[in-house]
Design an enzyme around this catalytic site. Sequence first.
Site, PDB file in Angstrom:
ATOM      1  N   ASP A 177      -9.953   6.217  -2.764  1.00 55.87           N
ATOM      2  CA  ASP A 177      -8.783   6.527  -3.578  1.00 55.87           C
ATOM      3  C   ASP A 177      -9.249   7.034  -4.945  1.00 55.87           C
ATOM      4  O   ASP A 177     -10.436   7.232  -5.169  1.00 55.87           O
ATOM      5  CB  ASP A 177      -7.885   5.297  -3.727  1.00 55.87           C
ATOM      6  CG  ASP A 177      -8.449   4.327  -4.743  1.00 55.87           C
ATOM      7  OD1 ASP A 177      -9.692   4.247  -4.857  1.00 55.87           O
ATOM      8  OD2 ASP A 177      -7.676   3.668  -5.441  1.00 55.87           O
ATOM      9  N   TYR A 204      -6.539   6.443   3.816  1.00 57.30           N
ATOM     10  CA  TYR A 204      -6.641   5.390   2.806  1.00 57.30           C
ATOM     11  C   TYR A 204      -5.950   4.102   3.270  1.00 57.30           C
ATOM     12  O   TYR A 204      -6.542   3.018   3.272  1.00 57.30           O
ATOM     13  CB  TYR A 204      -6.039   5.843   1.459  1.00 57.30           C
ATOM     14  CG  TYR A 204      -5.805   4.646   0.583  1.00 57.30           C
ATOM     15  CD1 TYR A 204      -6.861   4.093  -0.132  1.00 57.30           C
ATOM     16  CD2 TYR A 204      -4.574   3.989   0.563  1.00 57.30           C
ATOM     17  CE1 TYR A 204      -6.702   2.938  -0.864  1.00 57.30           C
ATOM     18  CE2 TYR A 204      -4.399   2.839  -0.162  1.00 57.30           C
ATOM     19  CZ  TYR A 204      -5.459   2.320  -0.870  1.00 57.30           C
ATOM     20  OH  TYR A 204      -5.300   1.160  -1.574  1.00 57.30           O
ATOM     21  N   GLU A 263       0.825  -1.210   0.000  1.00 53.20           N
ATOM     22  CA  GLU A 263       0.000   0.000   0.000  1.00 53.20           C
ATOM     23  C   GLU A 263       0.861   1.263   0.000  1.00 53.20           C
ATOM     24  O   GLU A 263       0.532   2.242  -0.661  1.00 53.20           O
ATOM     25  CB  GLU A 263      -0.951   0.019   1.201  1.00 53.20           C
ATOM     26  CG  GLU A 263      -2.030  -1.049   1.179  1.00 53.20           C
ATOM     27  CD  GLU A 263      -2.987  -0.938  -0.011  1.00 53.20           C
ATOM     28  OE1 GLU A 263      -2.976   0.106  -0.708  1.00 53.20           O
ATOM     29  OE2 GLU A 263      -3.742  -1.884  -0.244  1.00 53.20           O
TER      30      GLU A 263
END
Length: 357
Positions: A141, A123, A40
């Site tokens: 996102d 996020y 991520e």
Amino acid sequence: MIKHESKLEFCAKVMQWFEANKRDLPFRKDKDPYRVWLSEILLQQTQMGTGIKYYKKFIKKFPKIEKLAKAKEETIYSIWKGLGYYNRAKNLHKTAQEIVNNYQGVFPNDYNDLLSLPGIGKYTASAISSICFNSKRYVIDANVYRVLSRYLGINKKINQSKSYKYFENLSKELAKGIKNTGAYNEAIMDFGSMICKPKNPKCDICIIRKTCFSYINNTQEKYPLKEVVKKRKVRYFNYFVIQNENYYLIQKRYNNDIWKNLFEFYLIEDKNIQNAKNVFQSTINLHKNVISHKETIQEVSQLSHLKIHVSFHGCFIKKKRDFSLIEKLFKLKKIKKQKTKNLGFPKVIDNYLKYKT
DNA sequence: CAGTCGTGGGA
DNA sequence: TTCCCAAGACT
């Protein structure tokens, strides 16, 4: 106006599509929080193909978080080199150390605990907690903004920070009945990047086009709405590549500016290259150092928010005494030419170094 | 909270 | 060439 039936169909169909079409990504094999977190971070504002290349490099070098925590900062920068947004590298290191020191090497499963770690924002905290620990947190996102904006015809500018809350609430409403939130999050992102793409979306094979506002009204290009972008600033970097046969003189960038913590050559920022050269020469001449200018190379570095004209001026110092004099004068650090590949340089400088060797 | 942080892919 | 855009975070 949002049609009720559109909302009901959305999640179920997207997840159905996902089950049949999901990508086989290296970090999807298990739900190891370390791997999910690493992926991520690497994927923030980065395309999948690029992210995967770096993911493989990192996981090979640091298979466990303890190794990452123990690594030297420079090692991390040298692997990160070329990926951009270098603060992510620093925060990656910090978080690895916090996990090892404060959490016994085990990732916390709570959204707010994750959020408190360096480099983990809303996020990423949502992604990790939902994918690894099945929390009810929804990722917002670029894919989510685009898919929802198009599908429901949402007239909100996505680059205004207040829009975040709107899309978060919308996700909650849409996915209320979904049990596996992590899978839903992955599904909408895969759907966004493979079907509902920014350009040339594949509406011809889209399974929700019948209820898609933009397909019906042919407004795929209009959404998502965005604030008009401002013109890029322009800067002029003149690098003086001071060197002798075996060494370069370099410095580290600090302050709140671009390329923070990366290395560079002696820099004079001036729109006029000749001005910069004159300033450089006169400073050198004051100390009676003999310097021979060789070639000058110019490049343009296009960044999202600014444009940098870069020139490189090769400056060869023959006498050892002069070399160390200049080193002190400009507060530079000498580095062996063969060792430059172990340090983090911005892309333009890295290209220059590769070109030279 | 609007500005800032990089680079590569793709049209 | 030039532009937009990408699994955002931080200040």
